[in-house]
Structures are given as structure tokens and as C-alpha cells.
Design an enzyme around this catalytic site. Structure first.
Site, PDB file in Angstrom:
ATOM      1  CG  LEU A  36     105.118  22.798  -1.902  1.00 32.72           C
ATOM      2  CD1 LEU A  36     105.967  21.392  -1.757  1.00 32.72           C
ATOM      3  CD2 LEU A  36     103.906  22.424  -2.998  1.00 32.72           C
ATOM      4  CB  ALA A  37     100.523  26.094   2.421  1.00 28.08           C
ATOM      5  NE  ARG A  84     109.171  18.765  11.738  1.00 25.01           N
ATOM      6  CZ  ARG A  84     109.798  18.805  10.773  1.00 25.01           C
ATOM      7  NH1 ARG A  84     111.155  18.791  10.954  1.00 25.01           N
ATOM      8  NH2 ARG A  84     109.290  19.215   9.497  1.00 25.01           N
ATOM      9  CD  GLN A 115      99.680  17.124  -0.343  1.00 30.43           C
ATOM     10  OE1 GLN A 115      99.816  18.197   0.140  1.00 30.43           O
ATOM     11  NE2 GLN A 115     100.576  16.110  -0.314  1.00 30.43           N
ATOM     12  N   GLY A 123     117.491  18.872   4.513  1.00 27.45           N
ATOM     13  CA  GLY A 123     117.646  17.950   3.598  1.00 27.45           C
ATOM     14  C   GLY A 123     119.168  18.431   3.171  1.00 27.45           C
ATOM     15  CG  ASN A 143     116.270  21.375  -0.628  1.00 27.66           C
ATOM     16  OD1 ASN A 143     116.170  22.551  -1.025  1.00 27.66           O
ATOM     17  ND2 ASN A 143     115.304  20.493  -0.425  1.00 27.66           N
ATOM     18  CB  ALA A 164      90.705  62.868  40.236  1.00 29.68           C
ATOM     19  NE  ARG A 171      78.680  68.284  47.186  1.00 32.25           N
ATOM     20  CZ  ARG A 171      79.653  68.902  46.842  1.00 32.25           C
ATOM     21  NH1 ARG A 171      80.377  68.802  45.564  1.00 32.25           N
ATOM     22  NH2 ARG A 171      79.917  69.879  47.479  1.00 32.25           N
TER      23      ARG A 171
END
Ligand code: UD1
Ligand code: MG
Length: 448
Positions: free
Chosen positions: A7-8, A14, A73, A140, A169, A375, A435
Site C-alpha cells: 500500500l503506497a 505528517r 487508487q 493501531g 498493529n 602547484a 611567459r
């Protein structure tokens, strides 16, 4: 015959979430997929998942959908209503129907099998898992008479006295399907939540029995974020206990987490605040952490990783990584190499005994063995349109603060002068320097 229905369909009010409750995750996996995986261990003839709230999202999240039938559902009028909708699938089904609440994710297949055994041996109409809970709030309450369950009363419908009953339950039921179908449409919704409760079927069936279990942790339900954290804590405690018994040291276990799928060798030390996710594999004698995050990463023996984040990569043996390195997907760092502080490596192959010690970005790059990357070296791999590749040979020395503009290839034993911007390939054994020449003007102050 055995069918399982999960059952999902509920929203999970909540949880206070935009995500349906069953899509929340513990230890990386959704509640729903966890229950599906556990269900599969029982080899049922059929698995149904009842969905309703945000059905497209829930459908999309399912793994192995092929073997799972989805039932919609709409609207969602309670757990009993979910089974009323589901019952249309069971016209000719003779056998047991195991119904699992989608928000009880830690239940073990062994316990479900035990429930089925108890159910069959007593030829019950319905059997359900119960446990005594020190704090039964929210569940429950199960009321028994002789050896049978008489009724279940939901927390919100309990009198003060009924609330003192600690037998709860778990939301896990095995029904004789034919007998369930006969009464499922007789449910009423005259309760405080105006819902059709699946638990009311107990009073409508004759032979309702309980399978009481002691380990209440596995039936921890999730109704809010506190319950979610409890389940995460339960799972993590089990995983770390298993690793500790198998020779792994956790310096501060509460601050670290490990996914269920990850493997860790012996004499590995997991320092504080270290999180190992996905399918990760750490071999013997490594030191991982503190403050380290690994996901889908394998690490071979004797490697040290400190204050570092690594995704989807392979780290070989005797490697030193960190502090503060970031290794992104598709990277391999070979034996005896060193990746140092503030270095980012992405989709790159670093051969053995290479050093990338400080402040570098290495992306889409191959580096040959024994090369030293100075680096601040940056591989400029993106030209604004596509990613380009950098190849650096063996035994090279890349001077500090160099920019290597990809696509570019440096041969073996190449030296790059510090501060260079290199955009032409360099042959083996050469020096490249690029450079602005330094200009010194003597007596500058006096002249002005
Ligand atoms: C339910 C039980 C309660 C039990 C507890 C155990 C009922 C009436 N109560 O309460 O006795 O102690 O589980 O965890 O069943 N769902 C649907 N369709 C709906 C409503 C819910 O599929 O219309 C699904 C939810 O997605 C959830 C599961 O059913 O996965 C349980 O629903 P939830 O609202 O959490 O019931 P609880 O109040 O926990
Ligand atoms: Mg619940």
C-alpha cells in the site's frame, strides 16, 4: 498461491513534504523499493503496488517495474479503500494475500515467511504481525480475546483507557484472499478520520490471529521525519556493527555512515564524519577520513584519504589523497600517487607515482607515471563549446601556475617553465616556457 500487495497510495501528510512518503529514502534507497526488494525474496506469484498520490512520480521511481503490477487508487479514502480497489484484481485468486504498508521499510523476509507459516498452520482468515511497544503512540492498538484478535482500534479512535494497550498493529497482514474479498466492501468509514480502515476487516472476519515478534525495530513505521531518522539510525547501527565484527575500526561510529552495498576490508580505519555511499569498496589497511565522502568508489590497499570528496572513481593502493581534494566521476588514481590539498580531478587517468600536490584542476587528462604537476597547474579543458583532452607524458615536470590549453599533448620527460600558458604540443625531452620576460629597471625610485 501467494500474492503480495504494497500500500503506497497515501500522501504522507505528517512528513510535510512535496515528495510522496514512500519515495523518501533510508540509506540511499526509497521506502517503496526496499519493500519491493524484500517482497521478491518470498518468490510470490504476483506483486501489486497500490499508488495514488503523485502516481507518475511513484511509478518513475520503481526499480524492476516489469515484475510489479501497479494499481491506481483514486481518490485515497484509507487503507481499507486501497484494498477495495485492489480486490477487483482477485476474482479468481485462491491463496494468500500478504498486504504490506508501504511505510514499514525494515521488515525482514524471514519474518514475513514466519507470518505465512503461522497463518497456514492455523488456517486463519487473517494473521498479522504485532508487537508490544513501550511507546505505542500513533499505532493501531490490537485487542485480543482468548487466542484470537477481536479488534484493532486506531490511535485517533481510542479512549484514554484503550490507549494504554501497548500491543500494536505493525501494518503487515496475511489474508485468506477469498475470505477477504467476501467482506472487503462491508467496511464503513464512521471513525474520526472518516476513512475506510483495513484494520476494521479484523472484526468482520472470524479467525484473526497474531504473530507477535519481539524485535520491534523491524516494524518501525514511518509517519514523520522523526520516524525516518529512527529507521536510518537502526539500519546504520546494523551495517556498522557488521563491519566492526569483520575487522573495521570506526573512530566515532555515530558520526559516520556506510551504505548497505559497500564493502570494507580488514584493518580499515574509518575516522569521524565519514560517509561511504552507493557501491563502494575499500580494501585492507586504508585510513578514510575524517570528514570524507565517498560514492561508488573503490579504493585499494594502504591508501589514505583525508577531508576529501570522491565520486565514481577508482583509487589504487598506497595512494595519499587530501586534505581537501575533490575527485569527480571517471577518475583513476594509480598506485603510489599523491593528490594534495585543493586539487580537483575529473574524468582523468593518473598513472602511478604521480604528484598533484596543491591547488590544481586536472580535467579530461591522462598523466604518465612519475610526473610532477606543480602547484596551481590548470588544464583548460573547455573551449566554450566542448571538452578537450590533455595528455601529459611520463617523467614530466609541469611548473607551478601553468595553464595547459587543451587539446594538447606533452611528450615524456617534458619540462614546463613555471607560469607558462601552453597551447602547442611539446615533444619528449623538451623544455617549453611561455611567459612575458621579466624586466628589471635599476634605480627606479631615484630616476623618478
Ligand atoms: C496504519 C494502520 C495502523 C498501524 C500502522 C502501522 C490503518 C487504518 N491503520 O496506520 O493500525 O498501526 O499503519 O504502521 O491501516 N495508504 C494507501 N491508501 C490510502 C491510505 C494509505 O495506499 O488511502 C498507504 C500509505 O501510503 C501507507 C500505508 O497505506 O504506506 C499506511 O497508511 P498510513 O496513513 O501511514 O497509516 P497509519 O496511520 O500509519
Ligand atoms: Mg503509517
Amino acid at each position: 498461491m501467494l500474492a503480495i500487495a504494497i500500500l503506497a497510495a497515501g500522501k504522507g501528510t505528517r512528513m510535510v513534504s512535496n515528495l510522496p512518503k514512500v519515495l523518501h529514502r533510508i540509506s540511499g534507497e526509497t521506502l517503496l523499493n526496499r519493500i519491493i526488494n524484500t517482497s521478491k525474496k518470498l518468490n510470490p506469484d504476483k506483486i501489486f503496488v497500490v499508488i495514488g498520490h503523485k502516481p507518475d512520480l511513484v511509478k518513475k521511481s520503481l526499480l524492476n517495474k516489469e515484475n510489479v503490477e501497479i494499481v491506481l487508487q483514486e481518490p485515497q479514502l484509507g487503507t481499507g479503500h486501497a484494498v477495495q480497489v485492489l480486490s477487483k484484481k482477485f476474482n479468481n485468486f485462491k491463496g494468500n494475500l500478504l498486504i504490506l504498508n508501504g511505510d514499514v521499510p525494515l521488515i525482514r523476509a524471514e519474518s514475513l515467511e514466519e507470518l505465512l507459516k503461522v497463518h497456514s498452520s492455523r488456517d486463519a482468515d487473517v494473521s498479522l504481525i504485532t508487537t508490544e511497544k513501550e511507546n505505542p503512540f500513533g499505532y493501531g492498538r490490537v485487542f485480543k480475546k482468548d487466542n484470537f484478535i477481536e479488534k484493532i482500534i486506531e490511535e485517533k479512535d481510542c479512549s484514554l483507557n484503550e490507549k494504554n494497550n501497548k500491543l500494536i498493529n505493525a501494518g503487515i497482514y496475511c489474508f485468506n484472499c477469498e475470505r477477504l474479498i467476501k467482506i472487503i466492501n462491508n467496511l464503513e468509514s464512521n471513525n474520526n478520520q472518516k476513512e475506510f480502515y483495513l484494520t476494521d476487516t479484523i472484526s468482520l472476519l472470524e479467525k484473526a490471529i497474531s504473530y507477535e515478534i519481539i524485535d520491534e525495530e523491524e516494524i518501525q513505521g514511518i509517519n514523520n521525519r522523526i520516524d525516518l531518522a529512527k529507521c536510518e539510525e537502526i539500519i546504520q547501527r546494523k551495517i556498522k556493527t557488521r563491519h566492526m565484527l569483520n575487522g573495521v575500526t570506526f573512530v566515532n561510529p555515530e558520526s559516520s555512515s556506510v551504505s548497505e552495498e559497500s564493502e570494507i576490508g580488514i584493518d580499515v580505519i574509518i575516522e569521524a564524519n565519514t560517509h561511504i555511499r552507493g557501491f563502494s569498496k575499500i580494501s585492507d589497511n586504508c585510513i578514510i577520513g575524517p570528514n570524507t565522502f565517498l560514492e561508488n568508489t573503490s579504493i585499494k590497499k594502504n591508501t589514505k584519504v583525508v577531508n576529501t570528496t570522491i565520486f565514481n572513481s577508482e583509487i589504487m593502493d598506497n595512494v595519499n589523497i587530501g586534505p581537501y581534494s575533490h575527485i569527480r566521476p571517471g577518475s583513476t588514481i594509480s598506485s603510489n600517487s599523491k593528490v594534495g590539498n585543493f586539487v580537483e580531478i575529473k574524468n582523468s587517468h593518473i598513472s602511478q607515482s604521480v604528484k598533484v600536490n596543491h591547488l590544481s584542476y586536472i580535467g579530461d587528462t591522462n598523466i604518465g607515471k612519475f610526473t610532477n604537476v606543480g602547484a596551481g597547474t590548470i588544464t583548460a579543458n573547455y573551449d566554450g563549446f566542448k571538452k578537450n583532452i590533455t595528455n601529459i607524458g611520463e617523467y614530466c615536470s609541469v611548473g607551478s601556475n601553468s595553464v595547459l590549453i587543451a587539446p594538447i599533448t606533452l611528450g615524456n620527460a617534458v619540462t614546463i617553465g613555471a607560469g607558462s600558458v601552453i597551447n602547442k604540443d611539446v615533444k619528449s625531452d623538451s623544455l617549453a616556457i611561455s611567459r612575458v620576460k621579466q624586466l628589471n629597471i635599476d634605480n627606479w625610485k631615484k630616476a623618478n
